[in-house]
Design a protein around this motif. Sequence first.
Motif, PDB file in Angstrom:
ATOM      1  N   ALA A 147      80.317  61.064 -32.294  1.00  0.00           N
ATOM      2  CA  ALA A 147      80.992  61.252 -31.002  1.00  0.00           C
ATOM      3  C   ALA A 147      82.240  62.100 -31.156  1.00  0.00           C
ATOM      4  O   ALA A 147      82.525  62.978 -30.322  1.00  0.00           O
ATOM      5  CB  ALA A 147      81.343  59.893 -30.400  1.00  0.00           C
ATOM      6  N   GLU A 148      83.012  61.873 -32.214  1.00  0.00           N
ATOM      7  CA  GLU A 148      84.210  62.676 -32.448  1.00  0.00           C
ATOM      8  C   GLU A 148      83.848  64.144 -32.670  1.00  0.00           C
ATOM      9  O   GLU A 148      84.569  65.051 -32.262  1.00  0.00           O
ATOM     10  CB  GLU A 148      84.988  62.146 -33.659  1.00  0.00           C
ATOM     11  N   LEU A 150      81.434  65.683 -31.273  1.00  0.00           N
ATOM     12  CA  LEU A 150      80.996  66.278 -30.010  1.00  0.00           C
ATOM     13  C   LEU A 150      82.147  66.528 -29.047  1.00  0.00           C
ATOM     14  O   LEU A 150      82.067  67.419 -28.193  1.00  0.00           O
ATOM     15  CB  LEU A 150      79.970  65.367 -29.335  1.00  0.00           C
ATOM     16  N   LEU A 151      83.239  65.806 -29.160  1.00  0.00           N
ATOM     17  CA  LEU A 151      84.318  65.896 -28.185  1.00  0.00           C
ATOM     18  C   LEU A 151      84.825  67.333 -27.944  1.00  0.00           C
ATOM     19  O   LEU A 151      85.022  67.725 -26.785  1.00  0.00           O
ATOM     20  CB  LEU A 151      85.484  64.999 -28.606  1.00  0.00           C
ATOM     21  N   LEU A 154      82.520  69.007 -25.495  1.00  0.00           N
ATOM     22  CA  LEU A 154      82.617  68.504 -24.123  1.00  0.00           C
ATOM     23  C   LEU A 154      83.882  69.014 -23.438  1.00  0.00           C
ATOM     24  O   LEU A 154      83.891  69.239 -22.224  1.00  0.00           O
ATOM     25  CB  LEU A 154      82.595  66.971 -24.127  1.00  0.00           C
ATOM     26  N   GLU A 160      91.067  66.819 -22.607  1.00  0.00           N
ATOM     27  CA  GLU A 160      89.996  65.826 -22.594  1.00  0.00           C
ATOM     28  C   GLU A 160      89.891  65.177 -21.223  1.00  0.00           C
ATOM     29  O   GLU A 160      90.875  64.710 -20.670  1.00  0.00           O
ATOM     30  CB  GLU A 160      90.273  64.771 -23.663  1.00  0.00           C
ATOM     31  N   ASP A 164      84.794  62.117 -20.998  1.00  0.00           N
ATOM     32  CA  ASP A 164      84.311  62.776 -22.210  1.00  0.00           C
ATOM     33  C   ASP A 164      83.940  61.775 -23.305  1.00  0.00           C
ATOM     34  O   ASP A 164      82.891  61.895 -23.941  1.00  0.00           O
ATOM     35  CB  ASP A 164      85.368  63.751 -22.743  1.00  0.00           C
ATOM     36  N   ARG A 165      84.824  60.800 -23.543  1.00  0.00           N
ATOM     37  CA  ARG A 165      84.563  59.862 -24.639  1.00  0.00           C
ATOM     38  C   ARG A 165      83.354  58.982 -24.346  1.00  0.00           C
ATOM     39  O   ARG A 165      82.589  58.657 -25.257  1.00  0.00           O
ATOM     40  CB  ARG A 165      85.797  58.997 -24.913  1.00  0.00           C
ATOM     41  N   ALA A 168      80.385  61.171 -24.981  1.00  0.00           N
ATOM     42  CA  ALA A 168      80.252  61.406 -26.417  1.00  0.00           C
ATOM     43  C   ALA A 168      79.702  60.170 -27.123  1.00  0.00           C
ATOM     44  O   ALA A 168      78.871  60.277 -28.033  1.00  0.00           O
ATOM     45  CB  ALA A 168      81.608  61.792 -27.017  1.00  0.00           C
ATOM     46  N   TRP A 171      75.996  59.996 -26.419  1.00  0.00           N
ATOM     47  CA  TRP A 171      75.303  61.033 -27.172  1.00  0.00           C
ATOM     48  C   TRP A 171      75.245  60.660 -28.647  1.00  0.00           C
ATOM     49  O   TRP A 171      74.221  60.841 -29.313  1.00  0.00           O
ATOM     50  CB  TRP A 171      76.030  62.364 -26.983  1.00  0.00           C
ATOM     51  N   GLY A 172      76.337  60.101 -29.174  1.00  0.00           N
ATOM     52  CA  GLY A 172      76.362  59.674 -30.571  1.00  0.00           C
ATOM     53  C   GLY A 172      75.320  58.616 -30.857  1.00  0.00           C
ATOM     54  O   GLY A 172      74.644  58.644 -31.885  1.00  0.00           O
TER      55      GLY A 172
END
Length: 249
Positions: A147-148, A150-151, A154, A160, A164-165, A168, A171-172
């Motif tokens: 996830a980090e 991907l941020l 995004l 941010e 977003d988180r 992410a 998605w993670g």
Amino acid sequence: MPSTPAEDDDVRVDGRDARWAAHRSSRRAELVRAARRAVHHRGPDLSMDDLAAEIGTSKSIIYRYFTDKSGLQGAVGAAVIEDLRAALGEVSGRVTRPRDRIAAMVDVYLGIVESSAGVYAFVTQPEATATAGALRGFVAEIEDIVAEALLPVLRHGGAEHATDRALAALWGAGVVGHVRSVAERWIAARGADASAPGAADDGEGQVAAMDRSELAAHITDWLWTGAAGVARRSRATRHRPDDAIGAPA
């Protein structure tokens, strides 16, 4: 002020306790390493009798340190998880571009699985209940790392956004589930009977024939570009002249 006899006794007892705890921890780690070697060489379906014989001890000694087989599976699983954490931590610190970081993490995971498919199967078998909690924790940690990565994508270079988180994280979770499923399918195909009639020509035979770098490249493409990107790359490959087949799409 000099110590009293009672205080001296306490020190001696505490010292013995500390030495015994250190000895027990060292012996437990030694048994985990030996069990891991045995499973690596003999496969994941060893009975406790087989494991004890391979390790060169008795079942009663193993049970003294691990209670039962699931306890031993859990301890071996914890050792595998630590190896993965260390390798993924090194990758996350060394590789900064999101796509490259995903590619590196996929390769690390496949490398751990490939290095000992028997050990991987041993610690992920359904009956390995003692491993389940550790594996869930490991999966959550990998999801956070992904996830980090991907941020930045995004954010598109901006600040941010509140969602977003959350996106992410979702998605993670999808990435980790995808990589685990593909890796396990790949390992299962490799372990199938390659001498069976038609085995080399069916889909599983082609999966088994893939090397790690090829599979890692496919997974990275699937994760990064999605179905549209895979289709686009496939069309480009089909229409490209033969002498350009190795060039980047």
